[in-house]
Design a protein around this motif. Structure first.
Motif, PDB file in Angstrom:
ATOM      1  N   ASP A 108       0.696  -1.413   0.116  1.00 51.86           N
ATOM      2  CA  ASP A 108      -0.086  -0.179   0.001  1.00 51.86           C
ATOM      3  C   ASP A 108       0.906   1.132  -0.199  1.00 51.86           C
ATOM      4  O   ASP A 108       0.737   2.740  -0.062  1.00 51.86           O
ATOM      5  CB  ASP A 108      -0.444  -0.109   1.033  1.00 51.86           C
ATOM      6  CG  ASP A 108      -2.057  -1.417   1.400  1.00 51.86           C
ATOM      7  OD1 ASP A 108      -2.663  -1.025  -0.057  1.00 51.86           O
ATOM      8  OD2 ASP A 108      -2.621  -1.006   2.096  1.00 51.86           O
ATOM      9  N   GLN A 109       2.101   1.338   0.687  1.00 49.64           N
ATOM     10  CA  GLN A 109       2.675   2.615   1.170  1.00 49.64           C
ATOM     11  C   GLN A 109       3.681   2.586  -0.556  1.00 49.64           C
ATOM     12  O   GLN A 109       3.876   3.959  -0.970  1.00 49.64           O
ATOM     13  CB  GLN A 109       4.057   2.281   1.677  1.00 49.64           C
ATOM     14  CG  GLN A 109       3.600   1.996   3.597  1.00 49.64           C
ATOM     15  CD  GLN A 109       2.934   3.391   3.924  1.00 49.64           C
ATOM     16  OE1 GLN A 109       3.630   4.443   3.922  1.00 49.64           O
ATOM     17  NE2 GLN A 109       1.556   2.838   4.150  1.00 49.64           N
ATOM     18  N   ALA A 110       3.640   1.519  -0.864  1.00 46.79           N
ATOM     19  CA  ALA A 110       4.250   1.542  -2.201  1.00 46.79           C
ATOM     20  C   ALA A 110       3.408   1.979  -3.214  1.00 46.79           C
ATOM     21  O   ALA A 110       3.975   2.946  -4.358  1.00 46.79           O
ATOM     22  CB  ALA A 110       4.985   0.554  -2.510  1.00 46.79           C
ATOM     23  N   GLN A 111       2.204   1.757  -3.590  1.00 47.57           N
ATOM     24  CA  GLN A 111       1.217   2.473  -4.337  1.00 47.57           C
ATOM     25  C   GLN A 111       0.735   3.596  -4.054  1.00 47.57           C
ATOM     26  O   GLN A 111       0.568   4.259  -5.077  1.00 47.57           O
ATOM     27  CB  GLN A 111      -0.067   1.406  -4.447  1.00 47.57           C
ATOM     28  CG  GLN A 111       0.184  -0.054  -4.973  1.00 47.57           C
ATOM     29  CD  GLN A 111      -0.711  -0.812  -4.633  1.00 47.57           C
ATOM     30  OE1 GLN A 111      -2.097  -0.692  -3.715  1.00 47.57           O
ATOM     31  NE2 GLN A 111      -1.340  -0.912  -5.470  1.00 47.57           N
ATOM     32  N   LEU A 112       0.897   3.808  -2.540  1.00 45.29           N
ATOM     33  CA  LEU A 112       0.953   5.052  -2.742  1.00 45.29           C
ATOM     34  C   LEU A 112       2.039   6.499  -3.268  1.00 45.29           C
ATOM     35  O   LEU A 112       1.688   7.539  -2.826  1.00 45.29           O
ATOM     36  CB  LEU A 112       0.079   5.576  -1.390  1.00 45.29           C
ATOM     37  CG  LEU A 112      -1.154   5.421  -0.807  1.00 45.29           C
ATOM     38  CD1 LEU A 112      -1.011   4.904   0.949  1.00 45.29           C
ATOM     39  CD2 LEU A 112      -1.904   5.763  -1.291  1.00 45.29           C
ATOM     40  N   GLY A 113       3.418   5.851  -3.956  1.00 44.93           N
ATOM     41  CA  GLY A 113       3.813   6.441  -4.380  1.00 44.93           C
ATOM     42  C   GLY A 113       4.522   6.549  -3.100  1.00 44.93           C
ATOM     43  O   GLY A 113       5.868   8.361  -3.117  1.00 44.93           O
TER      44      GLY A 113
END
Length: 284
Positions: free
Chosen positions: A126-131
């Motif tokens: 999720d953190q990665a997808q949030l940039g």
């Protein structure tokens, strides 16, 4: 402690034979011991439970241990809980009560830490997808006692974590044509959503028919399909689980393809990886 006996037929996280003695001992090993070694990333796509996948993964890790690479496994198919803490707790401010009362570290390089990681990896994804940058870099200070970390998780969980990296995940399939359609779907998902190519290993379980001709034909068909529809040149191999030399060969290939957290993540810009994915044929 370690054991030379193979794991049960369908092992779970708690069944792995070389677990550290207690979860608290694991936490101390992960936090307190800080040798100067790179942490290499070994992504392995999770497969259905009715195959020899975990047994083979255990053998791969055992070979890496014998070659001098202490290994930690983050099992994205196992949920963390109060009674079975794992990555989610390590990512928190306080891993779990009682850890501060113990001393020591991961002084046994034969110990293989296997941690439940479904919630922790999902949060990192999720953190990665949030940039929020290279989310996997958060693992570096947590796993300083180890030379390699295996991420065993579904493609949907691995893809956002590997976006922008030069990782080469491992996809395992069966002999002959078993699982080839599933393997192609996993290759496609990782290409479209992470911009990475995978290595595909056809695993021949002990006492199973090797089917060398059928397996070679199926792998060749998979390579052609990946090249035609995904624009990928993938490496394939056949591994007979009963042959230690095959296991060692695959283990060495994994290490050769591994990237080092902190120094080689990410090697590509996420935007560039997405641009690459847009050129793939999404209709197959």
């Amino acid at each position: 402690t370690s054991s030379s006996r193979p794991p049960p037929t369908r092992p779970t996280t708690k069944d792995w034979p070389m677990l550290l003695d207690t979860a608290v001992h694991q936490a101390l090993g992960l936090h307190n011991y800080t040798p100067e070694r790179e942490l290499r990333l070994l992504p392995v796509l999770a497969q259905p439970e009715d195959g020899p996948w975990l047994e083979l993964l255990w053998q791969l890790c055992a070979h890496l241990q014998r070659l001098g690479y202490p290994v930690a496994v983050l099992d994205g198919t196992a949920l963390e809980s109060h009674h079975s803490p794992g990555l989610a707790q390590l990512l928190g401010a306080r891993p779990w009560p009682g850890a501060e009362r113990l001393n020591g570290g991961a002084d046994d390089d034969t110990a293989l830490a296997v941690l439940p990681a479904a919630r922790g990896l999902a949060w990192l994804a999720d953190q990665a997808q949030l940039g929020h940058g290279a989310a996997l870099l958060r693992l570096q200070p947590l796993l300083r006692a180890y030379a390699a970390v295996v991420l065993y998780a579904p493609a949907e969980q691995l893809a956002p974590l590997l976006l922008g990296s030069a990782s080469v995940p491992l996809v395992m399939t069966g002999p002959g044509a078993q699982g080839m359609v599933r393997s192609y779907r996993q290759l496609k998902h990782m290409a479209l959503h992470a911009g990475v190519r995978c290595t595909v290993a056809a695993i021949v379980p002990p006492q199973a028919s090797a089917q060398p001709r059928q397996t070679a034909e199926a792998l060749a068909t998979l390579q052609r399909s990946a090249h035609k529809h995904l624009g990928l040149h993938i490496h394939t191999t056949t591994v007979t689980a009963a042959r230690p030399q095959d296991i060692q060969r695959l283990a060495l290939q994994l290490m050769e393809n591994a990237v080092s957290l902190g120094t080689a993540m990410p090697l590509l810009q996420a935007q560039g990886a997405c641009t690459t994915a847009t050129h793939l044929d999404r209709s197959h």
